[in-house]
Write an enzyme that holds these catalytic residues in place. Sequence first.
Site, PDB file in Angstrom:
ATOM      1  N   SER A   1       0.858  -1.199   0.000  1.00 36.08           N
ATOM      2  CA  SER A   1       0.000   0.000   0.000  1.00 36.08           C
ATOM      3  C   SER A   1       0.881   1.231   0.000  1.00 36.08           C
ATOM      4  O   SER A   1       2.018   1.194   0.507  1.00 36.08           O
ATOM      5  CB  SER A   1      -0.868   0.013   1.262  1.00 36.08           C
ATOM      6  OG  SER A   1      -1.514   1.260   1.421  1.00 36.08           O
TER       7      SER A   1
ATOM      8  N   TYR B   1      -1.520  -0.158  10.461  1.00 34.33           N
ATOM      9  CA  TYR B   1      -1.792  -0.581   9.081  1.00 34.33           C
ATOM     10  C   TYR B   1      -0.603  -0.243   8.173  1.00 34.33           C
ATOM     11  O   TYR B   1      -0.076  -1.110   7.462  1.00 34.33           O
ATOM     12  CB  TYR B   1      -3.076   0.065   8.543  1.00 34.33           C
ATOM     13  CG  TYR B   1      -3.310  -0.304   7.088  1.00 34.33           C
ATOM     14  CD1 TYR B   1      -3.601  -1.622   6.729  1.00 34.33           C
ATOM     15  CD2 TYR B   1      -3.202   0.642   6.068  1.00 34.33           C
ATOM     16  CE1 TYR B   1      -3.779  -1.985   5.396  1.00 34.33           C
ATOM     17  CE2 TYR B   1      -3.387   0.292   4.744  1.00 34.33           C
ATOM     18  CZ  TYR B   1      -3.668  -1.020   4.409  1.00 34.33           C
ATOM     19  OH  TYR B   1      -3.834  -1.379   3.092  1.00 34.33           O
TER      20      TYR B   1
HETATM   21  N1  LIG Z   1      -8.724  -0.583  -1.237  1.00 36.07           N
HETATM   22  C1  LIG Z   1      -7.647   0.129  -1.008  1.00 36.07           C
HETATM   23  O1  LIG Z   1      -7.712   1.376  -0.967  1.00 36.07           O
HETATM   24  C2  LIG Z   1      -6.327  -0.534  -0.843  1.00 36.07           C
HETATM   25  C3  LIG Z   1      -6.192  -1.836  -0.411  1.00 36.07           C
HETATM   26  N2  LIG Z   1      -4.942  -2.375  -0.248  1.00 36.07           N
HETATM   27  C4  LIG Z   1      -4.752  -3.767   0.141  1.00 36.07           C
HETATM   28  O2  LIG Z   1      -5.308  -4.584  -0.861  1.00 36.07           O
HETATM   29  C5  LIG Z   1      -5.640  -5.856  -0.321  1.00 36.07           C
HETATM   30  C6  LIG Z   1      -7.048  -6.207  -0.742  1.00 36.07           C
HETATM   31  O3  LIG Z   1      -7.930  -5.249  -0.217  1.00 36.07           O
HETATM   32  P1  LIG Z   1      -9.258  -4.768  -0.949  1.00 36.07           P
HETATM   33  O4  LIG Z   1      -9.558  -5.617  -2.113  1.00 36.07           O
HETATM   34  O5  LIG Z   1      -9.166  -3.314  -1.121  1.00 36.07           O
HETATM   35  O6  LIG Z   1     -10.308  -4.999   0.262  1.00 36.07           O
HETATM   36  P2  LIG Z   1     -11.564  -5.986   0.423  1.00 36.07           P
HETATM   37  O7  LIG Z   1     -12.024  -5.786   1.819  1.00 36.07           O
HETATM   38  O8  LIG Z   1     -12.524  -5.749  -0.679  1.00 36.07           O
HETATM   39  O9  LIG Z   1     -10.919  -7.444   0.256  1.00 36.07           O
HETATM   40  C7  LIG Z   1     -10.091  -7.990   1.251  1.00 36.07           C
HETATM   41  C8  LIG Z   1      -9.934  -9.473   1.026  1.00 36.07           C
HETATM   42  O10 LIG Z   1      -9.046 -10.002   2.024  1.00 36.07           O
HETATM   43  C9  LIG Z   1      -9.620 -11.162   2.574  1.00 36.07           C
HETATM   44  N3  LIG Z   1      -9.203 -11.382   3.956  1.00 36.07           N
HETATM   45  C10 LIG Z   1      -9.196 -10.494   4.980  1.00 36.07           C
HETATM   46  N4  LIG Z   1      -8.785 -11.089   6.104  1.00 36.07           N
HETATM   47  C11 LIG Z   1      -8.520 -12.388   5.790  1.00 36.07           C
HETATM   48  C12 LIG Z   1      -8.069 -13.517   6.529  1.00 36.07           C
HETATM   49  N5  LIG Z   1      -7.805 -13.453   7.849  1.00 36.07           N
HETATM   50  N6  LIG Z   1      -7.898 -14.697   5.880  1.00 36.07           N
HETATM   51  C13 LIG Z   1      -8.173 -14.783   4.569  1.00 36.07           C
HETATM   52  N7  LIG Z   1      -8.595 -13.756   3.806  1.00 36.07           N
HETATM   53  C14 LIG Z   1      -8.782 -12.576   4.423  1.00 36.07           C
HETATM   54  C15 LIG Z   1     -11.131 -10.954   2.470  1.00 36.07           C
HETATM   55  O11 LIG Z   1     -11.778 -12.214   2.401  1.00 36.07           O
HETATM   56  P3  LIG Z   1     -12.705 -12.846   3.549  1.00 36.07           P
HETATM   57  O12 LIG Z   1     -13.276 -11.718   4.341  1.00 36.07           O
HETATM   58  O13 LIG Z   1     -13.724 -13.648   2.788  1.00 36.07           O
HETATM   59  O14 LIG Z   1     -11.769 -13.704   4.317  1.00 36.07           O
HETATM   60  C16 LIG Z   1     -11.247 -10.232   1.135  1.00 36.07           C
HETATM   61  O15 LIG Z   1     -11.340 -11.158   0.091  1.00 36.07           O
HETATM   62  C17 LIG Z   1      -5.439  -5.739   1.185  1.00 36.07           C
HETATM   63  O16 LIG Z   1      -4.189  -6.311   1.509  1.00 36.07           O
HETATM   64  C18 LIG Z   1      -5.407  -4.223   1.425  1.00 36.07           C
HETATM   65  O17 LIG Z   1      -4.652  -3.890   2.545  1.00 36.07           O
HETATM   66  C19 LIG Z   1      -3.812  -1.668  -0.541  1.00 36.07           C
HETATM   67  C20 LIG Z   1      -3.899  -0.393  -0.962  1.00 36.07           C
HETATM   68  C21 LIG Z   1      -5.157   0.278  -1.185  1.00 36.07           C
HETATM   69  O1  LIG Z   2      -4.016   0.828   1.705  1.00 43.00           O
HETATM   70  C1  LIG Z   2      -4.957   1.578   1.490  1.00 43.00           C
HETATM   71  C2  LIG Z   2      -4.850   2.876   0.903  1.00 43.00           C
HETATM   72  S1  LIG Z   2      -4.846   4.084   2.087  1.00 43.00           S
HETATM   73  O2  LIG Z   2      -6.167   4.074   2.776  1.00 43.00           O
HETATM   74  O3  LIG Z   2      -3.796   3.810   3.061  1.00 43.00           O
HETATM   75  O4  LIG Z   2      -4.604   5.361   1.377  1.00 43.00           O
END
Ligand SMILES: NC(=O)C1=CN([C@@H]2O[C@H](COP(=O)(O)OP(=O)(O)OC[C@H]3O[C@@H](n4cnc5c(N)ncnc54)[C@H](OP(=O)(O)O)[C@@H]3O)[C@@H](O)[C@H]2O)C=CC1
Ligand SMILES: O=CCS(=O)(=O)O
Length: 251
Positions: free
Chosen positions: A138, A151
Amino acid sequence: MPIAMITGATSGFGRAAARRFAAAGWSLILTGRRSERLEALKQELGDSVEVLTLTLDVRDAEAVARAVETLPDELGQVTCLVNNAGLALAPQPAQEVDLADWHTMIDTNITGLVNVTHALLPRLIATGAGASIINIGSVAGSWPYPGGHVYGATKAFVEQFGYNLRCDLKGTGVRVTDIAPGMAETEFTLVRTKGDQAASDALYRGTTPLQAEDIAEQIFHVATLPDHININRLEVMPTRQTWSPFTIDRD
Ligand SMILES: NC(=O)C1=CN([C@@H]2O[C@H](COP(=O)(O)OP(=O)(O)OC[C@H]3O[C@@H](n4cnc5c(N)ncnc54)[C@H](OP(=O)(O)O)[C@@H]3O)[C@@H](O)[C@H]2O)C=CC1
Ligand SMILES: O=CCS(=O)(=O)O
């Protein structure tokens, strides 16, 4: 056909990446905790490509190791691991946060990611040239902001872990990339605010955040580069997101 294993495929980037890899004919190992969502994705993609779903909490090292050990032979030679499962919690200042929320982020974004990586490494090394580990970091791993506390620190770990892995994987052909997105409209903010849909909507309103498909396209691009190219880090922000100046505490 090449094989991608994607963690957190039930939502956001992971689900969009599953669709992108499927469109190119890749076989898929899709994981997440929500079985019904995994099943729906299998229904959607399973007619065109091979899909194995694994209901898995990445924090459970034993379950992760067992699932990877018992992969069926035809899906054993994994080409690309997308370490995407992760979350942010507690957007409030550090001094107001429940310790449990910090632990959940560390357990998921750090421990979960290393659990999966450790289990998959022998298979990726066996695949050799063309294999890759794509970690979803991120911008929060590089740029501090209020409420980023643990985070952002977990995502800094993801970045450095990837660089260090690269050192040890020299000569194996396995590539490692940290994709570091900025603001993207997924369920991320709903999770971060523990279900506050209005707060999530407000964050994305009136601007143009990245969409899950934008990051899925970057993931697929990195995974399909010629074998001799390793992108170490790819930071991707919406055009309408930039930095702020330092803030000063004054009398
Ligand atoms: N959206 C944003 O602005 C940004 C997101 N990110 C990162 O991108 C990645 C994906 O996030 P994003 O798609 O945005 O968010 P979502 O919440 O849409 O998706 C997150 C995914 O992670 C899974 N997950 C969470 N905890 C667990 C666990 N303990 N075991 C297995 N799976 C898990 C969830 O599945 P389930 O709940 O079914 O287990 C879900 O499929 C993350 O690492 C996030 O930190 C990075 C930068 C920006
Ligand atoms: O990782 C997620 C993006 S932000 O919320 O930190 O800008």
